[in-house]
Design a protein around this motif. Structure first.
Motif, short mmCIF file in Angstrom:
data_model
loop_
_atom_site.label_atom_id
_atom_site.label_comp_id
_atom_site.label_asym_id
_atom_site.label_seq_id
_atom_site.Cartn_x
_atom_site.Cartn_y
_atom_site.Cartn_z
N PHE A 159 35.81 -10.41 0.73
CA PHE A 159 34.44 -10.80 0.35
C PHE A 159 34.47 -11.98 -0.63
CE2 PHE A 159 30.87 -10.58 -2.61
CZ PHE A 159 29.79 -10.62 -1.73
N SER A 160 35.38 -11.95 -1.59
CA SER A 160 35.48 -13.03 -2.57
C SER A 160 35.87 -14.35 -1.91
CB SER A 160 36.51 -12.67 -3.66
OG SER A 160 36.13 -11.50 -4.36
N VAL A 161 36.79 -14.28 -0.95
CA VAL A 161 37.20 -15.49 -0.23
C VAL A 161 36.04 -16.04 0.60
CG1 VAL A 161 38.73 -16.39 1.57
CG2 VAL A 161 39.63 -14.85 -0.18
N ALA A 162 35.31 -15.15 1.28
CA ALA A 162 34.16 -15.60 2.08
C ALA A 162 33.08 -16.21 1.18
CB ALA A 162 33.59 -14.41 2.87
N TYR A 163 32.84 -15.58 0.03
CA TYR A 163 31.84 -16.10 -0.90
C TYR A 163 32.23 -17.48 -1.42
CZ TYR A 163 28.69 -16.26 -4.94
OH TYR A 163 27.74 -16.63 -5.85
N ALA A 164 33.51 -17.67 -1.77
CA ALA A 164 33.98 -18.97 -2.23
C ALA A 164 33.86 -20.02 -1.13
CB ALA A 164 35.43 -18.86 -2.71
N THR A 165 34.14 -19.63 0.11
CA THR A 165 34.02 -20.55 1.24
C THR A 165 32.58 -21.01 1.43
OG1 THR A 165 35.90 -19.48 2.34
CG2 THR A 165 34.47 -20.85 3.71
N VAL A 166 31.64 -20.06 1.35
CA VAL A 166 30.23 -20.41 1.51
C VAL A 166 29.77 -21.33 0.38
CG1 VAL A 166 27.89 -19.46 1.48
CG2 VAL A 166 29.65 -18.35 2.84
N LEU A 167 30.20 -21.04 -0.84
CA LEU A 167 29.83 -21.91 -1.97
C LEU A 167 30.34 -23.33 -1.76
CD1 LEU A 167 30.40 -19.65 -5.12
CD2 LEU A 167 28.23 -20.33 -4.09
N PHE A 168 31.56 -23.45 -1.27
CA PHE A 168 32.15 -24.78 -1.04
C PHE A 168 31.37 -25.53 0.05
CE2 PHE A 168 35.20 -27.56 1.13
CZ PHE A 168 35.59 -28.37 0.07
N ILE A 169 31.03 -24.84 1.13
CA ILE A 169 30.28 -25.48 2.22
C ILE A 169 28.89 -25.89 1.74
CG2 ILE A 169 29.21 -25.06 4.47
CD1 ILE A 169 31.61 -23.36 5.18
N MET A 170 28.24 -25.04 0.96
CA MET A 170 26.92 -25.37 0.43
C MET A 170 26.99 -26.58 -0.49
SD MET A 170 25.41 -21.54 -0.34
CE MET A 170 23.95 -22.18 -1.15
N PHE A 171 28.06 -26.72 -1.24
CA PHE A 171 28.23 -27.90 -2.11
C PHE A 171 28.33 -29.16 -1.27
CE2 PHE A 171 30.91 -30.97 -4.29
CZ PHE A 171 30.26 -31.10 -5.52
N LEU A 172 29.10 -29.11 -0.18
CA LEU A 172 29.23 -30.28 0.69
C LEU A 172 27.88 -30.65 1.30
CD1 LEU A 172 32.57 -29.56 2.63
CD2 LEU A 172 32.23 -30.99 0.61
N ALA A 173 27.14 -29.63 1.77
CA ALA A 173 25.85 -29.90 2.41
C ALA A 173 24.83 -30.43 1.40
CB ALA A 173 25.33 -28.63 3.07
N GLU A 174 24.84 -29.86 0.21
CA GLU A 174 23.86 -30.27 -0.81
C GLU A 174 24.06 -31.73 -1.22
OE1 GLU A 174 22.42 -28.95 -5.33
OE2 GLU A 174 24.05 -27.89 -4.30
N HIS A 175 25.32 -32.17 -1.30
CA HIS A 175 25.62 -33.53 -1.73
C HIS A 175 25.87 -34.48 -0.56
CE1 HIS A 175 26.39 -31.11 -5.34
NE2 HIS A 175 26.11 -32.20 -6.03
N ASN A 176 25.59 -33.99 0.65
CA ASN A 176 25.72 -34.82 1.85
C ASN A 176 27.12 -35.42 1.97
OD1 ASN A 176 24.73 -35.89 4.25
ND2 ASN A 176 24.03 -37.79 3.27
N LEU A 177 28.12 -34.56 1.75
CA LEU A 177 29.52 -35.01 1.83
C LEU A 177 30.08 -34.68 3.20
CD1 LEU A 177 30.77 -33.78 -1.67
CD2 LEU A 177 30.19 -36.12 -1.00
N PRO A 178 31.01 -35.47 3.70
CA PRO A 178 31.57 -35.23 5.04
C PRO A 178 32.47 -34.00 5.07
CG PRO A 178 32.74 -37.03 3.98
CD PRO A 178 31.58 -36.69 3.08
N PHE A 179 32.51 -33.32 6.23
CA PHE A 179 33.36 -32.14 6.38
C PHE A 179 34.83 -32.50 6.48
CE2 PHE A 179 29.27 -30.54 8.05
CZ PHE A 179 29.09 -29.49 7.16
#
Length: 209
Positions: free
Chosen positions: A98-118
């Motif tokens: 659960f902690s790994v999945a939560y960290a992954t979602v936070l990282f993806i949300m950061f990329l999307a929020e700042h319009n950064l490339p995957f």
């Protein structure tokens, strides 16, 4: 013979001639006192009354029936202990997942929020592992460009479905704005503003297309 004190796990050897008391061995948990008769003992494994003489107790302890029951009790206790350890290990693994999945979602949300490339996924995840070598969460995170894009798309679908349900239940207003960036890419931003009755607060959700 043996005389029991208040603690059933301790026995005292009594000499019949001089009444001298010396401390005997600890034979619990299978040996218990018989309150009504100090000359008797009770085996809790075999459910049998014994003479409280040391020789009689030793013979019973070495008997085939008692040895078999004692080994069975030990095997049961070890199995229960192993099952408890396995359950604790599974709970720990579930919490880590659960902690790994939560960290992954936070990282993806950061990329999307700042319009950064995957394309940053591979390099950033490897960088985190080097920056935090003692972090098990960082060590177990695995995220590539395609997986990051797929998770973002799925998260967007979930947010859209939730927003549609909210807008069906509440009055809302829309703000629409079109723009063209320097690469001549046209973008239409749609902002929905509504009142969330569950949280008693005004909400705004934006969608770009």
């Amino acid at each position: 013979m043996l005389e029991f004190d208040g603690n059933s796990s301790a026995i005292r050897t009594v000499t019949s001639h001089y009444g001298q008391v010396t401390t005997g061995g600890n034979i619990s948990p299978w040996l218990a006192r018989v309150p009504s008769d100090n000359t008797k003992a009770y085996c809790q494994f075999c459910h049998k009354h014994l003479s409280a003489e040391i020789s009689s107790i030793k013979r019973h302890r070495e008997s085939r029936q008692h040895v078999s029951l004692e080994e069975r009790r030990k095997a049961t206790a070890e199995a229960q202990s192993s099952a408890y350890e396995d359950a604790a290990s599974r709970r720990e693994d579930d919490a880590m997942a659960f902690s790994v999945a939560y960290a992954t979602v936070l990282f993806i949300m950061f990329l999307a929020e700042h319009n950064l490339p995957f394309s940053l996924c591979d390099g950033m995840i490897d960088l985190h592992k080097k920056m935090y070598p003692d972090s098990r969460i960082a060590a177990e995170m695995v995220l590539h460009r395609k997986r990051g894009a797929a998770i973002t798309s799925r998260m967007g679908d979930l947010v859209k479905e939730k927003l549609i349900c909210k807008l069906k239940q509440n009055k809302f207003s829309l703000i629409i704005d079109e723009t063209t960036d320097c690469s001549l890419t046209k973008t239409c931003a749609i902002l929905a503003r509504y009142f969330d009755q569950q949280k008693i607060a005004a909400k705004q959700n934006a969608r770009y297309g």
